[in-house]
Design an enzyme around this catalytic site. Structure first.
Site, PDB file in Angstrom:
ATOM      1  N   PHE A 199      15.678  66.783  98.353  1.00 43.78           N
ATOM      2  CA  PHE A 199      14.721  65.834  99.339  1.00 43.78           C
ATOM      3  C   PHE A 199      13.224  66.372  99.237  1.00 43.78           C
ATOM      4  CE2 PHE A 199      18.907  66.794 101.178  1.00 43.78           C
ATOM      5  CZ  PHE A 199      19.316  65.699 100.970  1.00 43.78           C
ATOM      6  N   LYS A 207      28.076  51.407  94.297  1.00 45.55           N
ATOM      7  CA  LYS A 207      28.633  52.290  95.214  1.00 45.55           C
ATOM      8  C   LYS A 207      27.460  53.649  95.479  1.00 45.55           C
ATOM      9  CE  LYS A 207      33.182  53.349  94.822  1.00 45.55           C
ATOM     10  NZ  LYS A 207      34.472  53.747  94.418  1.00 45.55           N
ATOM     11  N   THR A 208      26.910  54.108  94.508  1.00 44.76           N
ATOM     12  CA  THR A 208      26.267  55.253  94.707  1.00 44.76           C
ATOM     13  C   THR A 208      24.929  54.931  95.314  1.00 44.76           C
ATOM     14  OG1 THR A 208      25.271  55.152  92.405  1.00 44.76           O
ATOM     15  CG2 THR A 208      27.095  56.317  92.732  1.00 44.76           C
ATOM     16  N   GLY A 249      13.880  51.429  93.143  1.00 46.36           N
ATOM     17  CA  GLY A 249      14.166  52.703  93.422  1.00 46.36           C
ATOM     18  C   GLY A 249      14.631  52.793  94.830  1.00 46.36           C
ATOM     19  N   GLU A 305      14.356  56.558  98.661  1.00 47.98           N
ATOM     20  CA  GLU A 305      13.702  56.887  99.926  1.00 47.98           C
ATOM     21  C   GLU A 305      13.362  55.964 100.856  1.00 47.98           C
ATOM     22  OE1 GLU A 305      10.300  59.821  98.127  1.00 47.98           O
ATOM     23  OE2 GLU A 305      11.324  58.725  96.860  1.00 47.98           O
TER      24      GLU A 305
END
Ligand code: FAD
Ligand code: SF4
Ligand code: FES
Ligand code: FES
Lengths: 702, 174, 339
Positions: free
Chosen positions: A235, A591-592, A660, A663
């Site tokens: 993180f 899925k991920t 992306g 975040e």
């Protein structure tokens, strides 16, 4: 590209999954260095500013099993040029509470930890200066913000427009210090072979760590190898080098054998960075139809005395909504705190809490549906850079989300819905995060049997990169996943920047696509399309930013809709359901990706309701420095979350078309919760987290 | 002070010397290099170190190794029999009930624990009637019972269906 | 962690003898609190006498319908015991609201009762705390104390050795106090029984002592007398699970014909010990079972509250959840439930 359609997009199970669920995938501590391991434990300063006046290691040195005690007096000298708190044990000066002032190396962790207690340290200390306030006289404007953003942006006559606005909002929002707290604590295990260093490490990108070790220990890049194939969450805290890598390497050199340093959970609150607290004043001016005429977003945040870290908190305000007059500013206070660092969507996360709360407050004043308010302020072009969007589908996210959530017909009035003892409300907020990519190199080899090895120093901190990169490679090579062996997480592999800024797949994936193209071209042109018996290896590179990055504004978007319930007796808050819809470009692994978006949003709920490191301004420390007292969401705090995305891609960003996803999920999430809280209770909480005590504060009962 | 003990872990007996201060978690990870259980806090606050001790889930970071005696220690790795993954292993992978995977072996052991606890009819803090004869592992029951296992990646919303599927197969959920 | 000797004893008397000879020693139950504090350097015993399997792990029936709970009974087993769930739901709920499933599997009844405070200055050996280090001052009084006590604190200034404003963290103990449990103790001088209300103490002039137990006294069992009325436990916390109480309520209420015949009320998270709300109980007996009486009763209890700078919210929070809990209980018919 027909092969692109085969694996990219599929919800393939994680290839590292079977090992991870059984616990056999080796994280840093669990690697085999090939010799017995000595353990390191540290003594930390108990003052925030001053100088060590007394440090007596003799009792610790005398304990059986203690191999060495390192102090500023005897620690090996590190090379010049190390930033922030990396020159560990190089001076008697203390800059923050928790700074390492001595380290013990011992045969076992029990001995090392006990020996720490035997070291007496005295200080000449000054009182800590740790209180952030917008009234401090010493606030200053940094030269620039993190990631190169300008400190301020001013367009038009903001004050004039605010004064003239028919409708306006002027509110101040606060977010507390937050700590990343990945469940795997930062761990570094170092082994020297002559002048060569091997470091098994928990980090977000081995190449990020190598440079500091090279500088610190006076080595060539070829003499350092950092290995991090499996990382237990990060993180942001594991993006850059922290004292742990330096200490492990230093200690291993001193005792002449492998040394491991695994931080304690308590040390995670001082040695590996945090998210700065923020105080944000938001002023919005609008016409009666809800069209913004002015936006002002002024941020006050902190940095450490020994290192400047200027979080880009107001930068989302520069892109999200149209308004002719606009201003964003950032001011810093240098305090006696540990160096802050990046934490999941640094800037966007606290910044969007303020902006999206203020938008909700404006909608209330206007008597307008907050979804509609956002749609009315949709800018055609980037409102500050004056560039076209590469792709932007925020409005579509808002509309789709509203439909999936069942937003239509929502009663605008707050505090009017109850179910038993629960007050019920709903809220919305937008999400946004920049789309970028970075330089990355890659090597792909094929053997005579058509088996591929793809090598790139990417990193999987839980993002699913192991799987997604294999999918991308298989498609780009026109083969199946079983024929591709991926190698990541090792600085011996071709260079890549670490996992961060949601750039991983965009950078590493694109490098793989480029390299695969070259390889296939060579195969076609020189080998008749068949792998030669002796195999073939091709190096490729993605130079960096997209060629369109200068001419287009590139961002991911999203919209969150949440239901909040507040217990009218106790002020306890629950989030039973939420819907998020994203425009994140191509989704590589359904899925991920869903997990990433789910995790980001859930961390936003955690931020909204629970998280905050509480400073004692007299003693200068974080009082709640463990996981019993620094609350993160538990399983019971997370309800049903409906995640979906628009079927879009962004070919200007990269050839895969992705934006992306690491975040975007957390941005705006806390505001959506706070807005729903208001809708449930009529109470507007502008300082996170929204704990039960604040319910009584806002009711005027405490 | 050193002590000679034998730990029974995942079906094998391991004689070893430990300090009286050594926790079961450190005996496993540091001494035996059995690293399926993880360390996330060392203070009972995260659940990453969860193992089954004689079939019951416990935080191995707060159990002193010298107290374990001949109790059988089962790690997530040990739930696989003859290298065949446990139903929970398969379900966690299928539901993507983890991201970094570091909390996961603890989650899996905890899930095995709650299935046994539910079979035994144990209530939880969200069971409406604690005196009821049987419990059903509803989503809310799973959430509450799994709350001693923090997941900072926040895979919670996937852990719940991963456990629910196995609960259904085992008859503790409709 | 300081080095220590680990001892097992043949029987409780031997355990007591072992500890009597070790002034710095301690009994070890499940270790979920003690080992935690030893790692932090807060507890530094030189001998541990393991009593987890030594004290009874049985829950036995008492002739009056009450239960004798062995000190070694794990928290999880106690919460799962059918008799506890049926006769003393307040106790089962309190246990289930505490800690986590895996901690409850290991933690013992005796250890739970004697767990120490979670005050952030107590658990940090680098900061002042009169409880941990007598005379060093109280870090919390003017520091971070959002989750500290509102009743019965000793407030004599941060530097005064008597000051302590913390709470007792146990949920189970709050229920036990409402249930008028009796703690059975074996010491060097033999056995004694301590009514639970006299076990935990207020800080008074010596915050270092949590309880009235003497060194080397072993808790062997807890007797819970029959209750005969519906009961429940309600806990308010910062997150939905796995967090200590901000405020909790253990209540039992006997309402017949709309009138309160009997009531038991104890509060957690508000004082240095589980707080028996005797004033409220006194006010309520014989009153109509209405929201107004419940509110008046709890107000009379909370009149004595002396909240700190940042925890005044606990007063309305406690008031609200007490009233709500009593209303929930009043909505139930004692006669029918006991039939
Ligand atoms: C992360 C975390 C969260 C928690 N959350 C909660 C919560 O929400 N609510 C709650 O109530 N509790 C909570 N707890 C505390 C938990 O309930 C206690 O740690 C546990 O009950 C202690 O029991 P034990 O047997 O492990 O005690 P031990 O740790 O073994 O002992 C505790 C103390 O009691 C003494 N002792 C033990 N047995 C005896 C005996 N028979 N006679 C005399 N002395 C004895 C020991 O010497 C020691 O001083 C939490 C704990 C943790 C780590
Ligand atoms: S409140 Fe009590 S436990 Fe906390 S610092 Fe003060 S004396 Fe210590
Ligand atoms: S490591 Fe044991 S609970 Fe966190
Ligand atoms: S999967 Fe990363 S902490 Fe749970």
């Amino acid at each position: 590209m027909t092969t692109m359609d085969r694996l990219v997009g599929a919800g393939v199970d994680r290839i590292d999954g079977p090992a991870k669920v059984r616990g056999t995938a080796p994280y840093a501590y669990e690697q085999d260095p090939g010799e017995p391991i000595a353990h390191l434990a540290v003594v930390q300063s108990t003052v925030n500013r001053g100088r060590i006046s007394r440090l007596d290691p003799s009792r610790a040195e005398a304990l059986p099993g203690v191999l060495a005690v390192l102090t500023p007096a005897n620690a090996p000298r590190l090379g010049k040029g190390l930033a922030s708190d990396l020159p560990v044990l190089q001076s008697l000066d203390v800059h923050y509470q928790g700074q390492v002032v001595a380290a013990v190396v011992a045969e076992t962790s029990e001995i090392a930890k006990a020996a720490v207690g035997a070291i007496a340290v005295g200080y000449d200390a000054e009182p800590p200066d740790v209180a952030l306030s917008p009234d401090r006289e010493d606030l200053y404007a940094p030269e620039k913000l993190m990631a190169g953003f300008a400190t301020d942006s001013i367009i038009g006559d903001v004050d004039g427009a605010l004064a003239a606005a028919v409708v306006s909002i002027d509110a101040t929002y606060e977010t507390p210090t937050q700590h990343h707290n990945p469940i795997e604590m930062h761990t570094s295990m170092a082994r020297w072979d002559g002048d060569s260093l091997t470091l098994w490490d928990a980090d977000q990108g081995p190449h990020n760590i190598v440079n500091d070790l090279v500088t610190g220990f006076g080595l060539d890049a070829g003499q350092v190898r950092v290995i991090s194939p499996y990382v237990g969450g990060a993180f942001g805290s594991k993006a850059f080098t922290h004292p742990n890598q330096m200490l492990a390497a230093m200690a291993a050199r001193v005792v002449g054998r492998t040394v491991v340093y695994e931080l304690t959970r308590q040390q995670m609150f001082s040695l590996v960075g945090h998210r700065t607290p923020t105080i944000q004043r938001l002023r919005l001016g609008a016409d009666p139809e809800g069209r913004l005429t002015a936006i002002s977003h002024e941020v006050v945040e902190h940095t450490a005395r020994i290192a400047e870290f200027a979080e880009q908190t107001a930068t989302p305000t520069r892109v999200l909504y149209a308004a002719p007059h606009r201003r964003t500013t950032h001011r810093l206070a240098r305090l006696d705190v540990p160096p802050p660092t990046i934490m999941r969507a640094p800037g966007e996360t606290p910044g969007m809490f303020a902006l999206e709360s203020a938008m909700d407050e404006l909608a209330v004043v206007l008597g307008l549906d907050p979804v509609e308010l956002r749609i009315r302020n949709e800018p055609e072009r980037d409102p500050e850079r004056d560039l076209p969007w590469s792709t932007r589908n925020l409005v579509e996210c808002l509309r789709t989300g509203a439909e999936r959530f069942g937003w239509a017909g929502r009663d605008l009035r707050p505090g009017v819905r109850t179910e038993g003892r629960w007050l019920v409300g709903t809220g919305v907020a937008s999400a946004t995060y920049p789309t970028r990519r970075r330089k990355a190199q890659c090597r792909i080899s094929v053997d005579g049997a058509g088996r591929y090895v793809v090598e790139i120093d990417g990193s999987d901190i839980g993002t699913g990169a192991w799987t997604a990169l294999t999918q991308i490679a298989a498609d780009a090579l026109g083969t199946d996943m079983a024929s591709v062996e991926l190698r990541i997480g090792d600085s011996r592999l071709p260079f890549a920047g670490g996992a961060g800024g949601s750039t991983g797949l965009a950078s590493w994936g694109t490098a793989i696509v480029f390299t695969a193209r070259d390889l296939r071209k060579q195969l076609d042109e020189q080998h008749g399309g068949q792998p030669p018996a002796g195999g073939l290896s091709v190096d490729g590179e993605l130079p960096g930013e997209s060629p369109h990055a200068k001419t287009h504004s590139m961002h991911a978007y999203g919209a969150h809709f949440v239901e909040v319930r507040v217990d009218r007796d106790s002020g306890e808050v629950r989030v039973p359901r939420a819907t998020s819809v994203y425009d994140a470009g191509t989704i590589v692994n359904a899925k991920t990706a869903r997990s990433q978006l789910l995790g980001g949003f859930s961390m936003g709920v955690s931020m909204a309701l629970h998280e905050g490191s509480v400073t004692d301004e007299r003693y200068g420390h974080y009082v709640n420095h463990d996981l019993a007292e620094y609350h993160v969401a538990t399983n019971a705090d997370i309800g049903e979350i409906d995640i979906s995305w628009l079927d879009v891609d962004d070919q200007l960003a990269n050839p895969i078309g992705l934006k992306g996803i690491g975040e975007i999920g957390i941005t705006g999430a806390a505001a959506a919760v706070a807005n729903a809280y208001w809708h449930a209770t009529r109470l507007r909480i502008r300082d996170l987290p929204i704990t039960p005590d604040k319910y009584f504060r806002e009711l005027g009962e405490s | 002070m050193d002590s000679q003990i034998t730990l029974r872990v995942d079906g094998a007996a391991h004689p070893l010397a430990v300090d009286t201060r050594t926790t079961l978690l450190d005996a496993l990870r540091e001494r035996l290099r059995i690293t399926s259980p993880k360390k996330g806090c060392d203070h009972g606050q995260c659940g990453a170190c969860t193992v089954l001790l004689d079939g019951r889930r416990v935080n191995s970071c707060l159990v002193l190794a010298v107290t374990v005696g001949d109790a059988e220690v089962t790690t997530s790795d040990g739930l696989a029999v003859d290298d065949v993954p446990h139903a929970l292993h398969r379900s966690f992978v299928e539901h993507d009930a983890f991201q970094c995977g570091y909390c996961t072996p603890g989650q899996v052991c905890s899930a095995a624990g709650i299935l046994a606890e539910a079979r035994a009819g144990w209530p939880s803090a969200v069971t409406p009637d604690v005196a009821a004869d049987t419990v059903e592992l509803t989503d809310d029951e799973i959430r509450e019972r799994m709350s001693g296992n923090l997941c900072r990646c926040a895979a919670y919303a996937n852990i719940v269906p991963a456990v629910a599927d196995v609960a259904r197969a085992e008859g503790v959920r409709r | 962690m300081r080095e220590f000797r680990y001892e097992r004893a043949a029987d409780p008397a031997a355990a007591v003898a072992l500890l009597a000879a070790a002034p710095d020693g301690a009994f070890l139950g499940g270790g979920t609190n003690l080992v935690d504090l030893m790692k932090l350097g807060v507890a530094t015993p030189d001998v541990l006498v393991d009593v987890r399997e030594l004290t009874s792990r049985e829950v036995a029936d008492l002739p009056d319908g009450g239960l004798r709970i062995g000190a070694g009974v794990p928290n999880a087993d106690l919460a799962a015991d059918r008799r506890v769930r049926e006769r003393f739901p307040v106790l089962a709920q309190a246990l289930l609201a505490g800690a986590s499933g895996q901690l409850r599997n290991r933690a013992t009844t005796g250890g739970n009762l004697l767990q120490r405070t979670r005050c952030g200055y107590f658990t940090d050996v680098t900061k002042p705390c009169n409880k941990r280090s007598p005379g060093s001052g109280c870090g919390a009084l003017e520091g971070v104390h959002r989750n500290h006590a509102i009743l019965g604190q000793t407030i004599a200034g941060s530097d005064d050795p008597a000051t302590c404003v913390t709470t007792h963290p146990s949920d189970m103990a709050v229920a036990m106090v409402a249930l008028d449990a009796v703690v059975r103790v074996l010491g060097p001088d033999g056995e004694r029984e301590i009514p639970i209300a006299e076990l935990h103490r207020l800080p008074g002039s010596d915050p270092s002592r949590d309880t009235t137990l003497r060194h080397g006294e072993l808790v062997t069992a807890i007797d819970v007398p029959a209750l005969g009325m519906p009961s429940r436990y309600r806990k308010v916390r910062d997150r939905a699970s796995f967090a200590f109480a901000l405020v909790s309520v253990a209540a039992a209420l006997d309402v017949r014909d709309g009138v309160v015949r009997d009531v038991r009320l104890a509060l957690g998270g508000v004082a240095h010990k589980p707080w028996r709300a005797s004033a409220a109980e006194y006010v309520l007996r014989g009153m109509p079972a209405t929201e107004a009486s419940f509110a008046a009763a709890v107000e009379s209890e909370l009149e004595a509250a002396t909240p700190l700078r940042d925890n005044a919210f606990k007063v309305p929070m406690a008031r609200n959840v007490v009233v709500r809990t009593l209303l929930d209980l009043a909505g139930r018919d004692t006669e029918r439930e006991l039939a």
